[in-house]
Write a protein that holds these residues in place. Structure first.
Motif, PDB file in Angstrom:
ATOM      1  N   ALA A  56       0.838  -1.203   0.000  1.00 24.07           N
ATOM      2  CA  ALA A  56       0.000   0.000   0.000  1.00 24.07           C
ATOM      3  C   ALA A  56       0.871   1.251   0.000  1.00 24.07           C
ATOM      4  N   THR A  57       2.059   1.156   0.620  1.00 22.53           N
ATOM      5  CA  THR A  57       2.978   2.298   0.663  1.00 22.53           C
ATOM      6  C   THR A  57       3.429   2.694  -0.736  1.00 22.53           C
ATOM      7  N   PHE A  58       3.656   1.714  -1.601  1.00 19.67           N
ATOM      8  CA  PHE A  58       4.069   2.022  -2.971  1.00 19.67           C
ATOM      9  C   PHE A  58       2.953   2.756  -3.714  1.00 19.67           C
ATOM     10  N   CYS A  59       1.700   2.409  -3.438  1.00 19.46           N
ATOM     11  CA  CYS A  59       0.573   3.116  -4.059  1.00 19.46           C
ATOM     12  C   CYS A  59       0.588   4.587  -3.659  1.00 19.46           C
ATOM     13  N   VAL A  60       0.852   4.852  -2.376  1.00 18.24           N
ATOM     14  CA  VAL A  60       0.947   6.234  -1.902  1.00 18.24           C
ATOM     15  C   VAL A  60       2.113   6.944  -2.585  1.00 18.24           C
ATOM     16  N   PHE A  61       3.248   6.254  -2.692  1.00 22.72           N
ATOM     17  CA  PHE A  61       4.446   6.823  -3.320  1.00 22.72           C
ATOM     18  C   PHE A  61       4.175   7.232  -4.770  1.00 22.72           C
ATOM     19  N   SER A  62       3.564   6.367  -5.530  1.00 21.16           N
ATOM     20  CA  SER A  62       3.306   6.677  -6.939  1.00 21.16           C
ATOM     21  C   SER A  62       2.320   7.828  -7.092  1.00 21.16           C
ATOM     22  N   ASN A  63       1.307   7.879  -6.202  1.00 24.63           N
ATOM     23  CA  ASN A  63       0.357   8.997  -6.236  1.00 24.63           C
ATOM     24  C   ASN A  63       1.056  10.321  -5.980  1.00 24.63           C
ATOM     25  N   SER A 228      12.167  -2.881   2.208  1.00 26.95           N
ATOM     26  CA  SER A 228      12.416  -3.665   0.985  1.00 26.95           C
ATOM     27  C   SER A 228      11.176  -3.797   0.101  1.00 26.95           C
ATOM     28  N   GLU A 229      10.137  -3.029   0.395  1.00 30.02           N
ATOM     29  CA  GLU A 229       8.915  -3.102  -0.406  1.00 30.02           C
ATOM     30  C   GLU A 229       9.088  -2.457  -1.773  1.00 30.02           C
ATOM     31  N   LEU A 230      10.068  -1.547  -1.901  1.00 28.64           N
ATOM     32  CA  LEU A 230      10.276  -0.893  -3.190  1.00 28.64           C
ATOM     33  C   LEU A 230      10.660  -1.917  -4.253  1.00 28.64           C
ATOM     34  N   PHE A 231      11.615  -2.763  -3.937  1.00 35.32           N
ATOM     35  CA  PHE A 231      12.087  -3.748  -4.915  1.00 35.32           C
ATOM     36  C   PHE A 231      11.042  -4.842  -5.142  1.00 35.32           C
ATOM     37  N   VAL A 232      10.331  -5.199  -4.078  1.00 34.59           N
ATOM     38  CA  VAL A 232       9.270  -6.192  -4.212  1.00 34.59           C
ATOM     39  C   VAL A 232       8.171  -5.653  -5.129  1.00 34.59           C
ATOM     40  N   SER A 233       7.812  -4.373  -4.938  1.00 35.97           N
ATOM     41  CA  SER A 233       6.745  -3.765  -5.748  1.00 35.97           C
ATOM     42  C   SER A 233       7.166  -3.621  -7.201  1.00 35.97           C
ATOM     43  N   LEU A 234       8.424  -3.207  -7.430  1.00 33.55           N
ATOM     44  CA  LEU A 234       8.910  -3.074  -8.805  1.00 33.55           C
ATOM     45  C   LEU A 234       8.955  -4.428  -9.504  1.00 33.55           C
ATOM     46  N   LYS A 235       9.355  -5.459  -8.765  1.00 31.95           N
ATOM     47  CA  LYS A 235       9.365  -6.817  -9.329  1.00 31.95           C
ATOM     48  C   LYS A 235       7.942  -7.262  -9.654  1.00 31.95           C
ATOM     49  N   PHE A 236       6.999  -6.941  -8.765  1.00 30.51           N
ATOM     50  CA  PHE A 236       5.601  -7.306  -8.998  1.00 30.51           C
ATOM     51  C   PHE A 236       5.075  -6.605 -10.251  1.00 30.51           C
ATOM     52  N   LEU A 237       5.403  -5.342 -10.408  1.00 34.61           N
ATOM     53  CA  LEU A 237       4.946  -4.598 -11.582  1.00 34.61           C
ATOM     54  C   LEU A 237       5.538  -5.169 -12.866  1.00 34.61           C
ATOM     55  N   SER A 238       6.795  -5.579 -12.820  1.00 32.52           N
ATOM     56  CA  SER A 238       7.413  -6.161 -14.007  1.00 32.52           C
ATOM     57  C   SER A 238       6.780  -7.493 -14.379  1.00 32.52           C
ATOM     58  N   ASP A 239       6.295  -8.216 -13.379  1.00 28.24           N
ATOM     59  CA  ASP A 239       5.641  -9.508 -13.633  1.00 28.24           C
ATOM     60  C   ASP A 239       4.163  -9.364 -13.974  1.00 28.24           C
ATOM     61  N   ASN A 240       3.590  -8.187 -13.663  1.00 29.63           N
ATOM     62  CA  ASN A 240       2.156  -7.980 -13.878  1.00 29.63           C
ATOM     63  C   ASN A 240       1.931  -6.634 -14.567  1.00 29.63           C
ATOM     64  N   PRO A 241       2.076  -6.571 -15.885  1.00 30.82           N
ATOM     65  CA  PRO A 241       1.914  -5.306 -16.615  1.00 30.82           C
ATOM     66  C   PRO A 241       0.562  -4.634 -16.373  1.00 30.82           C
ATOM     67  N   ALA A 242      -0.479  -5.438 -16.112  1.00 30.97           N
ATOM     68  CA  ALA A 242      -1.799  -4.850 -15.855  1.00 30.97           C
ATOM     69  C   ALA A 242      -1.776  -3.975 -14.611  1.00 30.97           C
ATOM     70  N   ASP A 246      -2.945   0.026 -13.895  1.00 26.00           N
ATOM     71  CA  ASP A 246      -3.812   0.408 -12.775  1.00 26.00           C
ATOM     72  C   ASP A 246      -3.160   1.479 -11.915  1.00 26.00           C
ATOM     73  N   GLN A 247      -1.859   1.350 -11.634  1.00 27.69           N
ATOM     74  CA  GLN A 247      -1.151   2.342 -10.830  1.00 27.69           C
ATOM     75  C   GLN A 247      -1.125   3.697 -11.529  1.00 27.69           C
ATOM     76  N   MET A 248      -0.947   3.693 -12.835  1.00 29.66           N
ATOM     77  CA  MET A 248      -0.919   4.943 -13.585  1.00 29.66           C
ATOM     78  C   MET A 248      -2.281   5.623 -13.555  1.00 29.66           C
ATOM     79  N   ILE A 249      -3.344   4.835 -13.662  1.00 26.78           N
ATOM     80  CA  ILE A 249      -4.698   5.396 -13.624  1.00 26.78           C
ATOM     81  C   ILE A 249      -4.990   5.991 -12.248  1.00 26.78           C
ATOM     82  N   ILE A 250      -4.622   5.264 -11.185  1.00 34.91           N
ATOM     83  CA  ILE A 250      -4.842   5.772  -9.828  1.00 34.91           C
ATOM     84  C   ILE A 250      -4.108   7.092  -9.627  1.00 34.91           C
TER      85      ILE A 250
END
Length: 321
Positions: A56-63, A228-242, A246-250
């Motif tokens: 959830a922290t990464f969602c706040v960061f991107s916003n 370490s959530e930054l690298f986990v989140s970036l890895k998740f995004l690379s594995d899940n383009p969808a 969604d993050q860009m729309i939010i």
């Protein structure tokens, strides 16, 4: 000598604006925040290819990153400079509370329904009053306390009406605690921002948006790296383009929503804005119920109507933060 009388143009709409402009603000807010709410719930509850979104922290960061870009563009357009006419440290407390409220808002969706989260925002009037007394020495009539009590009762009825799977009480309690954290932190944010505006009258809404989000970006980045959530989140995004989409729309709808908020309040005032946003909450609950299969029972409907009725009465009367 008598003061010079300056004639003012007749107002064309509520608080001074054309009906067409009011419609533009109404649909801009609705589209921005209905889309934002739908995708927010989708991100925090949907199973992507490799599971649910991990942070959830990464969602706040991107916003916050997109909000800074939008605020900076607005500052350069309006002032020709990125300078903020106030000490940067003054924005840190409300930035911290804003980050905490955003984190709690995202995280709560793992444990409670979007409908309950949306309705719980109306209870913000209670901690707003408490923070107003604590931070800005405000006083409130007993009528406000009575309305706050009715809102609390309505939200409680809605909460009790929701069907709960067996063994869900622990996770539901965690969700409620996150909602309390969200409402309390969000209330502190608005009252502290009011304090900053009074102490620094030259600060406008875009400079406030820029400074608060700069602090938030730094805070969430440090948290992401430390956990370490930054690298986990970036890895998740690379594995899940969808999830990237969604993050860009939010982030985009959050930024446009903030711009519509500032513009609507400036042109039509807080009363009209409150009514529009209350209408948005109703639409959000209906959209969530249809899109994600939530059921709103009769008792919950009564509670929701009670809450929205009180909010509308307060808005028409001019009650606010």
């Amino acid at each position: 000598m008598k003061p010079e009388v300056v004639s003012t143009p007749k107002r064309k709409g509520p608080e001074g604006g054309s009906p067409l402009l009011l419609a533009f603000c109404f649909f801009g807010l609705q589209i921005s925040y209905l889309t934002w709410g739908y995708v927010q719930e989708k991100v925090m509850t949907t199973e992507y290819t490799t599971g649910k979104f991990p942070s959830a922290t990464f969602c706040v960061f991107s916003n916050r990153l997109i909000a800074i870009i939008v605020a900076l563009a607005a500052m350069l357009y309006q002032h020709g400079s990125a300078r903020v006419p106030a000490p940067l440290w003054a924005f840190a407390p409300c930035s911290l509370s804003n980050s905490l409220s955003s984190y709690a808002q995202y995280q709560a969706l793992r444990y409670v329904s979007f409908s309950l989260q949306t309705l719980s925002k109306s209870t913000k009037v209670i901690p707003v009053m408490l923070m107003g007394k604590l931070l800005n020495k405000k006083s409130y009539p007993w009528r406000d306390y009575g309305e706050a009590a009715l809102i609390s009762i309505g939200v409680s009825l809605f909460s009790f009406s929701e069907s709960k799977p067996k063994g869900s009480h622990t996770t539901e309690l965690l969700g409620v605690l996150l909602l309390v954290m969200y409402v309390t932190a969000d209330s502190f944010t608005s009252q502290w921002q009011s304090r900053v505006y009074k102490a620094n009258p030259n600060v406008d809404q875009f400079q406030m948006m820029f400074a608060v989000n700069m602090w938030s970006l730094a805070m969430t980045f440090i948290t992401l790296v430390a956990s370490s959530e930054l690298f986990v989140s970036l890895k998740f995004l690379s594995d899940n383009p969808a999830a990237i989409t969604d993050q860009m729309i939010i982030s985009a709808t959050s930024a446009t929503g903030q711009l519509f908020i500032y513009f609507t309040i400036r042109r039509f005032g807080p009363i009209t804005f409150t009514i529009i946003m209350t209408t948005r909450q109703i639409f959000s609950m209906v959209l969530s119920a249809f899109a994600f299969g939530h059921t709103i029972h009769a008792l919950g409907g009564v509670g929701a109507l009670m809450v929205f009725a009180v909010v509308f009465v307060r808005a028409r009367r001019g009650g606010g933060d």
